[in-house]
Structure formats: C-alpha cells, structure tokens
Design a protein around this motif. Structure first.
Motif, short mmCIF file in Angstrom:
data_model
loop_
_atom_site.label_atom_id
_atom_site.label_comp_id
_atom_site.label_asym_id
_atom_site.label_seq_id
_atom_site.Cartn_x
_atom_site.Cartn_y
_atom_site.Cartn_z
N GLN A 1 -38.83 35.64 -17.94
CA GLN A 1 -38.64 35.50 -19.38
C GLN A 1 -37.98 34.17 -19.66
OE1 GLN A 1 -36.52 39.29 -19.82
NE2 GLN A 1 -38.11 39.92 -21.25
N VAL A 2 -38.26 33.63 -20.85
CA VAL A 2 -37.76 32.30 -21.20
C VAL A 2 -36.24 32.27 -21.09
CG1 VAL A 2 -37.57 30.61 -23.05
CG2 VAL A 2 -39.70 31.87 -22.73
N GLY A 3 -35.73 31.31 -20.33
CA GLY A 3 -34.29 31.10 -20.24
C GLY A 3 -33.57 31.89 -19.17
N GLN A 4 -34.24 32.83 -18.51
CA GLN A 4 -33.55 33.63 -17.52
C GLN A 4 -33.37 32.85 -16.21
OE1 GLN A 4 -37.30 35.91 -15.34
NE2 GLN A 4 -35.74 37.10 -16.31
N ARG A 5 -32.39 33.25 -15.40
CA ARG A 5 -32.25 32.68 -14.06
C ARG A 5 -33.47 33.11 -13.27
NH1 ARG A 5 -28.51 34.49 -10.77
NH2 ARG A 5 -28.23 32.50 -9.72
N TYR A 6 -34.05 32.18 -12.55
CA TYR A 6 -35.37 32.44 -11.99
C TYR A 6 -35.52 31.76 -10.64
CZ TYR A 6 -40.48 32.73 -11.91
OH TYR A 6 -41.77 32.99 -11.57
N GLY A 7 -35.83 32.53 -9.61
CA GLY A 7 -36.03 31.98 -8.28
C GLY A 7 -36.01 33.09 -7.24
N LEU A 8 -36.17 32.72 -5.97
CA LEU A 8 -36.13 33.69 -4.88
C LEU A 8 -34.68 33.98 -4.49
CD1 LEU A 8 -39.08 32.43 -4.44
CD2 LEU A 8 -38.80 33.16 -2.07
N THR A 9 -34.39 35.25 -4.26
CA THR A 9 -33.11 35.60 -3.67
C THR A 9 -33.17 35.37 -2.17
OG1 THR A 9 -33.74 37.90 -3.24
CG2 THR A 9 -32.80 37.40 -5.42
N MET A 10 -32.01 35.37 -1.52
CA MET A 10 -32.02 35.22 -0.07
C MET A 10 -32.68 36.42 0.59
SD MET A 10 -28.95 34.47 2.67
CE MET A 10 -28.05 33.49 1.50
N GLN A 11 -32.56 37.59 -0.03
CA GLN A 11 -33.23 38.78 0.49
C GLN A 11 -34.75 38.57 0.49
OE1 GLN A 11 -31.37 41.51 1.44
NE2 GLN A 11 -33.13 42.64 2.20
N GLU A 12 -35.29 38.05 -0.60
CA GLU A 12 -36.73 37.81 -0.69
C GLU A 12 -37.17 36.74 0.30
OE1 GLU A 12 -37.55 38.91 -5.38
OE2 GLU A 12 -36.61 36.99 -4.87
N PHE A 13 -36.38 35.69 0.42
CA PHE A 13 -36.72 34.64 1.38
C PHE A 13 -36.67 35.19 2.81
CE2 PHE A 13 -35.27 30.97 4.04
CZ PHE A 13 -36.46 30.27 4.00
N GLY A 14 -35.70 36.06 3.08
CA GLY A 14 -35.62 36.68 4.40
C GLY A 14 -36.83 37.54 4.71
N HIS A 15 -37.31 38.29 3.72
CA HIS A 15 -38.51 39.10 3.92
C HIS A 15 -39.72 38.21 4.19
CE1 HIS A 15 -37.36 43.31 2.34
NE2 HIS A 15 -36.27 42.68 2.74
N PHE A 16 -39.79 37.08 3.49
CA PHE A 16 -40.89 36.14 3.70
C PHE A 16 -40.91 35.62 5.14
CE2 PHE A 16 -41.95 31.47 3.44
CZ PHE A 16 -43.33 31.64 3.49
N LEU A 17 -39.76 35.16 5.63
CA LEU A 17 -39.69 34.68 7.02
C LEU A 17 -39.97 35.81 8.00
CD1 LEU A 17 -36.60 32.26 7.07
CD2 LEU A 17 -39.02 31.71 6.74
N HIS A 18 -39.55 37.00 7.64
CA HIS A 18 -39.79 38.17 8.48
C HIS A 18 -41.29 38.42 8.65
CE1 HIS A 18 -38.57 42.15 10.12
NE2 HIS A 18 -39.67 42.59 9.54
#
Length: 458
Positions: free
Chosen positions: A215-232
């Motif tokens: 949504q417009v203006g919200q904090r937006y990006g990958l969490t470390m949990q999501e990045f960890g799942h990606f590397l996993h």
C-alpha cells in the motif's frame, strides 16, 4: 536529466539519468515521493495520492508511453502532475479510470491482461448471480456477497515487468548500491554489474514474490525471515541450522544509500523506523551477489560465479515456483486477481496471528495457522494431519524432512491457504465451485477475521 514536477502548490525535483524512462514510470515515482517526503500532508487531509494525469507547461496531456527525453528541453523538463486521493468505482468496485490512466495501464500489456481478468471474474460470478435472481434461498445471497471483490487503493507489484521497467529498476538500484562489504575493483564492479543487469528481471520477480502488493507509503521489503527462506530453498544454507549465514549476508550487504522506488516497486530504507529491518530491492540484489560468491567454484571468476548462480540456482527456484505454486501455475485468471485484491487484508490477518521478532520479522507457526483456519471455519481440529502433512509442506515445495521449516512467511501462508481452500470448501447445492472460486471465498473468509478482531478489542 532533472524533471521538475509541480504537484498542486508543491514542486518535486526528480533525477532520471538519460531520460529514457516513460511518463508512466514518472507517475509511479511521483506517488512514492509525495508520501516519502510528506509534501502535501500540511496542506491536505490525505497523505496518499494517485497520479491521474501528467501535463506539460502548456497544459497539454502527455502520452504515458512517451519517453521523458522526447519532451525535454536540453537536460531539463517541467511537467504538472494531477493527483487525487481516491477516484470513483463502478458497481463491481473496479476503479473508473480517466484517459491518462487508461493510456498508462489499460492500453498496455499489463492493462490488457488486467481487463481480461476482470471480465473472466465477472463471468465466474454468473452462476451465483443467476441463482440469487431465481430466489433460490438466502444461502446463495450470502455466498454471492462473500465472493464480491474487495478492492482498495493498493499498488500492484511485479510479475509483469516490461523491458523498460527492468532497465529503469536496475539503473535506479545500481545508483544507490554501496560496496563496502566487497571492496571490488572498478573492473570487477562493472563485470558484476553487467551480469546483474542481464538478470535483473529475476531480482525484480524475487522481490515481488516475497513482497507482493504494497500500500502507498507503507514500509516495504523482505524481512530477514523471508530472505532466510529464500536462501534455504536455494540450498545456500539450511536456515534451521545456519541462521548466522543468513544474518551475515543480510546485514553485511545492507549498506544501501537511501531507497530506490522502481517503476513497479516501492522500497523502504534499510532498517528504517519500524519493528524489524527490511531488505530493499537494491539490497536484495547485492545479497544475491554475496550468496553467489559463497557458492563460487575453484578457478571461477566472481562474474562467472554470479552468472552460474542465476542460471542454475535461481532458475531452478523459479522453475519449481511456476510449476508448484497456484498463483503461477493456475490457468484461471481469477486466482491471480484474487491474490492482488485480498493481499492487504490477508497481510493484516497474517500479522495478527504471527509471532514477531525484532530481528527476523513475522513468522506463522503451524499451530497458529491451524487456529486461524478454525477461526475462519476452513478446517476442523481433526484435519491437522492433512493440513500439516500436505498443504504446509506443499507451500515449502516439498523439501526433504531435514529441510522442512517450522514457520511460514507470508507468501507461503497465502499458498497454503489457497491449497486448503481447494480441498475443504465444498460445492453448495446446485452451484459448482471451481478451485479459483474456492480460493477467492477462502481469502474472503479469512479477511473477515480482521473485522472480528476489531470487534473483539472494542
């Protein structure tokens, strides 16, 4: 090139390199800048604005497909952006767009697909509408009400990037990347940049896969949990036993100067105000480089290692995703449309049920997911074995037992929820539900937990 944009009584200066971007791209950047700098918050009640038109100094409407450089005078360009905090919707709650918005989106490849999806969804409601019109009972009316679109003013992120979008995204992100973590020579930096640019569509899609709709203006990006799942999933490391590797890459490559708002994304500044740090798209790109270098074979150059990482590890990841995930594999456009429409509401439910960590961000446990399904009347306690043994593991792409994770991130939660819907929502009397309709209904049922939660706290 510098673009001077007049927005009501405010002026925004936007740098755009050589000006090869389109006015459609400029509109998305203007929206991001308005919120980022709060330019209008002291003048108007609303803070979120949608660019509905862009005109030149002579008040002539500019073609959203035109390149900025085509209208520039030397290295400068002055335009007027017309903005609105909301716009009318039709009886289907679909936004009614003016000529500029139609030119920017409806007449584009993305817009054509969007319109075909809307028509497909309208057709999919016909059976239930006919049942209601024939007076076949209160149940049909309830089902029809539950199935109506629940739209909101959100930004649709990713999945349909044009070549121009990708080039613009790379140029913007490359300009804010810092290299203190690697200290490459100028030659190596350029070599890595060449490989990265050739594969930046993958970076954009990875970012969109985990961040979805913002949504417009919200904090937006990958969490470390999501990045960890990606590397996993890439088998760079087992997130269950090697969290230190994930943390090292996440924080080491996070020195990004500011935030880049690409043509189809909104990035939050790394570790900005909020409960947990977030990874921007530029940050993700550098983290991918770092992960690739960990996988580098003997005698391979860094550029060769990065090229191989994209060609094998990330390509295999996308092959599995597009084959297994319903969002990508379903041929029914209602699945994708429902995902976009319900994304913000489902995100609220996810956050209210997830355990949160100041470092890793939100993650949903198995027990919390089962409790959520019971609250939404989508599963009974005795179905726990089915849910855990099938849907949750499917959302993790069916790993070997040693690689099964105990938590779900949001994109996995949506996939698991969609799979539950296809198995637990039964046909109603003479109304036959497709899997796409079941998914949409499940998204609606779960979204209603937001209202129940609000009532419980009153």
């Amino acid at each position: 090139m510098i673009i001077k944009v007049k927005v009501r009584d405010a002026v925004i200066n936007i740098s755009c390199g050589n000006g090869r971007q389109t006015f459609r791209w400029l509109g998305s950047v203007i929206q991001s800048r308005i919120k980022q700098y709060g330019l209008l918050k002291n003048r108007f009640e609303d803070e979120n604005y949608i660019v509905t038109e862009i005109r030149n100094r002579d008040n002539q409407l500019l073609n959203p497909a035109d390149l900025l450089v085509e209208h520039a005078e030397g290295s400068n360009l002055e335009v007027i952006a017309i903005v609105a905090s909301s716009f009318p919707v039709d009886e289907w709650e679909i936004p009614e767009m003016g000529d500029w918005l139609k030119g920017a989106h409806i007449k584009s490849k993305i817009g054509s697909q969007w319109m075909s999806e809307i028509e497909a969804w309208r057709d999919s409601l016909k059976t239930m509408k006919d049942a209601t019109n024939r007076g076949e009972g209160h149940e049909s009316s309830v089902l029809l009400h539950r199935a109506q679109p629940q739209t909101s003013n959100f930004i649709q992120i990713g999945f349909d990037f044009t070549e121009s979008d990708i080039d613009s995204a790379f140029d913007l992100d490359w300009s804010v990347m810092k290299w203190d973590w690697l200290h490459p020579s100028e030659l190596l930096k350029n070599q890595l940049g060449d490989v990265l640019k050739q594969n930046y569509a993958s970076v954009c899609n990875l970012f969109a896969h985990y961040c979805g709709v913002g949504q417009v203006g919200q904090r937006y990006g990958l969490t470390m949990q999501e990045f960890g799942h990606f590397l996993h999933y890439l088998k760079v490391c087992n997130f269950k036993t090697s969290e230190d590797i994930v943390e090292d890459i996440f924080f080491k490559t996070g020195n990004v100067s500011g935030s880049a708002a690409g043509p189809a994304t909104t990035s939050s500044k790394f570790n900005s105000s909020g409960r947990w740090p977030l990874m921007t798209r530029a940050h993700l790109a550098q983290a991918v480089i770092c992960a690739a270098l960990l996988e580098k074979e003997e005698n391979a150059t860094d550029a060769e290692a990065l090229r191989s990482f994209f060609a094998h590890k990330i390509a295999a990841f996308w092959e599995k995703m597009t084959d297994k995930y319903l969002f990508y594999s379903s041929t029914d456009p209602v699945v994708k449309k429902s995902t976009f429409e319900y994304y913000p509401l489902l995100k609220q439910v996810f956050l209210s049920h997830a355990a949160t960590d100041s470092k890793y961000g939100p993650r949903l446990t198995v027990s919390a997911f089962l409790r959520l399904l019971e609250e939404a009347s989508l599963a009974e306690p005795e179905q726990e074995t089915i849910v855990v043994g099938c849907f949750l593991i499917d959302a993790q792409l069916r790993p070997a037992p040693a690689w099964e994770l105990e938590h779900l991130v949001f994109t996995e939660f949506m996939e698991a929820l969609a799979r539950v819907a296809t198995k637990t929502i039964e046909n109603h009397k003479e109304v036959q539900f497709t899997d796409a309709k079941r998914i949409r209904m499940a998204f609606n049922f779960v979204s209603e937990l937001n209202d129940e939660g609000n009532r419980a706290h009153k």
